[in-house]
Design an enzyme around this catalytic site. Sequence first.
Site, PDB file in Angstrom:
ATOM      1  N   ASP A  61       1.355  -1.261  -0.239  1.00 53.66           N
ATOM      2  CA  ASP A  61       0.084  -0.160   0.175  1.00 53.66           C
ATOM      3  C   ASP A  61       1.254   0.687   0.183  1.00 53.66           C
ATOM      4  OD1 ASP A  61      -2.614   1.553  -0.214  1.00 53.66           O
ATOM      5  OD2 ASP A  61      -2.819   1.305   2.126  1.00 53.66           O
ATOM      6  N   GLY A  81      -0.202   5.244  -4.508  1.00 45.70           N
ATOM      7  CA  GLY A  81      -0.631   6.993  -5.367  1.00 45.70           C
ATOM      8  C   GLY A  81      -0.354   8.026  -3.665  1.00 45.70           C
ATOM      9  N   HIS A 123       2.653   3.218  -9.215  1.00 43.19           N
ATOM     10  CA  HIS A 123       1.903   2.256  -9.330  1.00 43.19           C
ATOM     11  C   HIS A 123       2.993   1.396 -10.093  1.00 43.19           C
ATOM     12  CE1 HIS A 123      -1.174   1.849  -7.501  1.00 43.19           C
ATOM     13  NE2 HIS A 123      -2.131   2.899  -8.506  1.00 43.19           N
ATOM     14  N   SER A 170      -7.660  -6.220  -5.537  1.00 43.35           N
ATOM     15  CA  SER A 170      -8.660  -6.206  -4.932  1.00 43.35           C
ATOM     16  C   SER A 170      -9.292  -6.108  -5.356  1.00 43.35           C
ATOM     17  CB  SER A 170      -8.680  -5.407  -3.827  1.00 43.35           C
ATOM     18  OG  SER A 170      -9.154  -4.318  -3.695  1.00 43.35           O
ATOM     19  N   THR A 171     -10.084  -7.163  -5.063  1.00 39.76           N
ATOM     20  CA  THR A 171     -11.892  -7.299  -5.984  1.00 39.76           C
ATOM     21  C   THR A 171     -12.734  -6.030  -5.807  1.00 39.76           C
ATOM     22  OG1 THR A 171     -12.831  -8.006  -3.908  1.00 39.76           O
ATOM     23  CG2 THR A 171     -12.354  -9.547  -5.668  1.00 39.76           C
ATOM     24  N   ASN A 223     -10.657  -2.882  -5.771  1.00 41.35           N
ATOM     25  CA  ASN A 223      -9.992  -1.634  -6.456  1.00 41.35           C
ATOM     26  C   ASN A 223     -11.022  -1.309  -8.072  1.00 41.35           C
ATOM     27  OD1 ASN A 223      -6.999  -3.266  -5.498  1.00 41.35           O
ATOM     28  ND2 ASN A 223      -7.797  -1.221  -4.248  1.00 41.35           N
ATOM     29  N   ARG A 242     -12.135   2.047  -8.442  1.00 40.67           N
ATOM     30  CA  ARG A 242     -11.430   3.305  -9.242  1.00 40.67           C
ATOM     31  C   ARG A 242     -10.951   3.533  -9.987  1.00 40.67           C
ATOM     32  NH1 ARG A 242      -5.250   2.518  -6.216  1.00 40.67           N
ATOM     33  NH2 ARG A 242      -5.909   1.607  -4.041  1.00 40.67           N
ATOM     34  N   ARG A 291      -5.249  -2.018   8.408  1.00 41.28           N
ATOM     35  CA  ARG A 291      -6.290  -2.812   8.411  1.00 41.28           C
ATOM     36  C   ARG A 291      -5.968  -4.232   7.126  1.00 41.28           C
ATOM     37  NH1 ARG A 291      -7.622   2.207   6.894  1.00 41.28           N
ATOM     38  NH2 ARG A 291      -7.158   2.845   4.214  1.00 41.28           N
ATOM     39  N   GLU A 294       1.549 -13.143  12.212  1.00 40.46           N
ATOM     40  CA  GLU A 294       2.186 -11.961  12.884  1.00 40.46           C
ATOM     41  C   GLU A 294       1.749 -10.629  11.946  1.00 40.46           C
ATOM     42  OE1 GLU A 294       3.292 -11.905  16.303  1.00 40.46           O
ATOM     43  OE2 GLU A 294       2.606 -13.565  16.003  1.00 40.46           O
TER      44      GLU A 294
HETATM   45  C1  IPE Z   1      -5.763  -2.321  -0.006  1.00 38.54           C
HETATM   46  O1  IPE Z   1      -5.473  -1.641  -0.498  1.00 38.54           O
HETATM   47  C2  IPE Z   1      -5.061  -3.664  -1.772  1.00 38.54           C
HETATM   48  C3  IPE Z   1      -3.955  -3.654  -2.339  1.00 38.54           C
HETATM   49  C4  IPE Z   1      -2.899  -3.452  -1.670  1.00 38.54           C
HETATM   50  C5  IPE Z   1      -4.143  -4.229  -3.574  1.00 38.54           C
HETATM   51  P1  IPE Z   1      -5.810  -0.102  -0.451  1.00 38.54           P
HETATM   52  O2  IPE Z   1      -5.643   0.816  -0.532  1.00 38.54           O
HETATM   53  O3  IPE Z   1      -7.160  -1.448  -1.635  1.00 38.54           O
HETATM   54  O4  IPE Z   1      -6.747  -0.200   0.765  1.00 38.54           O
HETATM   55  P2  IPE Z   1      -8.383   0.240   1.078  1.00 38.54           P
HETATM   56  O5  IPE Z   1      -8.927   1.293   0.264  1.00 38.54           O
HETATM   57  O6  IPE Z   1      -7.016   1.420   1.649  1.00 38.54           O
HETATM   58  O7  IPE Z   1      -8.511  -0.499   2.379  1.00 38.54           O
HETATM   59  C1  IPE Z   2      -1.589  -0.012  -3.620  1.00 39.77           C
HETATM   60  O1  IPE Z   2      -1.509   1.398  -3.409  1.00 39.77           O
HETATM   61  C2  IPE Z   2      -1.920  -0.403  -4.599  1.00 39.77           C
HETATM   62  C3  IPE Z   2      -2.916  -1.127  -5.458  1.00 39.77           C
HETATM   63  C4  IPE Z   2      -3.345  -1.646  -4.686  1.00 39.77           C
HETATM   64  C5  IPE Z   2      -2.442  -1.468  -6.634  1.00 39.77           C
HETATM   65  P1  IPE Z   2      -2.291   2.765  -3.426  1.00 39.77           P
HETATM   66  O2  IPE Z   2      -2.816   2.708  -4.795  1.00 39.77           O
HETATM   67  O3  IPE Z   2      -3.617   2.256  -2.424  1.00 39.77           O
HETATM   68  O4  IPE Z   2      -1.634   3.936  -2.652  1.00 39.77           O
HETATM   69  P2  IPE Z   2      -3.103   4.679  -1.742  1.00 39.77           P
HETATM   70  O5  IPE Z   2      -2.829   3.797  -0.161  1.00 39.77           O
HETATM   71  O6  IPE Z   2      -4.056   5.534  -2.643  1.00 39.77           O
HETATM   72  O7  IPE Z   2      -1.465   5.868  -1.862  1.00 39.77           O
HETATM   73 MG    MG Z   3      -4.490   2.248  -0.351  1.00 38.46          MG
END
Ligand code: IPE
Ligand code: IPE
Ligand code: MG
Length: 245
Positions: A29, A32, A46, A74-75, A77, A80, A197, A210
């Site tokens: 995570d 972005g 990314h 994720s399912t 995502n 977005r 989370r 863990e």
């Molecule tokens: C979890 O991250 C999914 C991946 C890393 C692929 P997200 O950024 O999608 O999770 P939330 O929305 O903060 O819970």
């Molecule tokens: C996780 O990074 C990567 C994927 C979901 C592929 P994010 O794209 O969720 O980055 P943040 O959480 O917006 O910074």
């Molecule tokens: Mg994220």
Amino acid sequence: MKKNKLNETETKQELDLTRLPKHIGIIIDGNGRWAKQRGLTRSMGHKAGFENVKKIFKAVYALGIKHLTIYCFSTENWNRPKEEVDYLMDTFRKMLKSNYFADLNFKPKLNVCGDPTRFAPDIQELIALRMEETKNNTDITLNLCMNYGGRSEIVYAVNAAIKDGVKEFDINTLNNYLYTKGQPDPDLIIRTSGEIRLSNFLLWQCAYAEFSFPKIYWPAFTEEDLKNCLINYQNRDRRFGSIKS
Ligand code: IPE
Ligand code: IPE
Ligand code: MG
């Protein structure tokens, strides 16, 4: 003792190579936010993030760890913006087309976890091809969670078992229908970026995992950070419901 970037206690301790996790799961995570901090587009985050997947994958292999699971998509995502989803799909396409793994000096078994049917047909074909091609490799298993959700995985497993005529379940029955079947449960789950989370990651498998939540955006997560997570993991007292002997 001082605090390190992980916000956990840093010790002078060396990593004990005899007590490493058998399986690490990583929620990658912060791509972005890493990009935003630098005035870049989310896509550039990314790009850097998936380059880092490769670096950390190599480091995990070098430690002798045999199972690594990366949460790629994720399912949820799909919610977005289209531009971002398209960029991620193109990244997966390129990864699976192979050059991504070409310079490895080891042979991973690639296991895509999740429902592939929502991907473009060429991506579905590439997933099937790479899984078939690498199925006998034993150096390390790389589980890539794509269109993955822990809840969907359990529902998928139950349905697949019913289809096979299973009428009653025990824990092992369900284990055998998960995308991670035959693999040890993750001992350590790392989620970068500071969020605390699971976001639907390996819900069944992480019953006794863990957790480590380093406050570092994924593209900036280094081998040293991995080592710190592992040292902290080794300082945990894993009791599995029992008491200290
Ligand atoms: C979890 O991250 C999914 C991946 C890393 C692929 P997200 O950024 O999608 O999770 P939330 O929305 O903060 O819970
Ligand atoms: C996780 O990074 C990567 C994927 C979901 C592929 P994010 O794209 O969720 O980055 P943040 O959480 O917006 O910074
Ligand atoms: Mg994220």
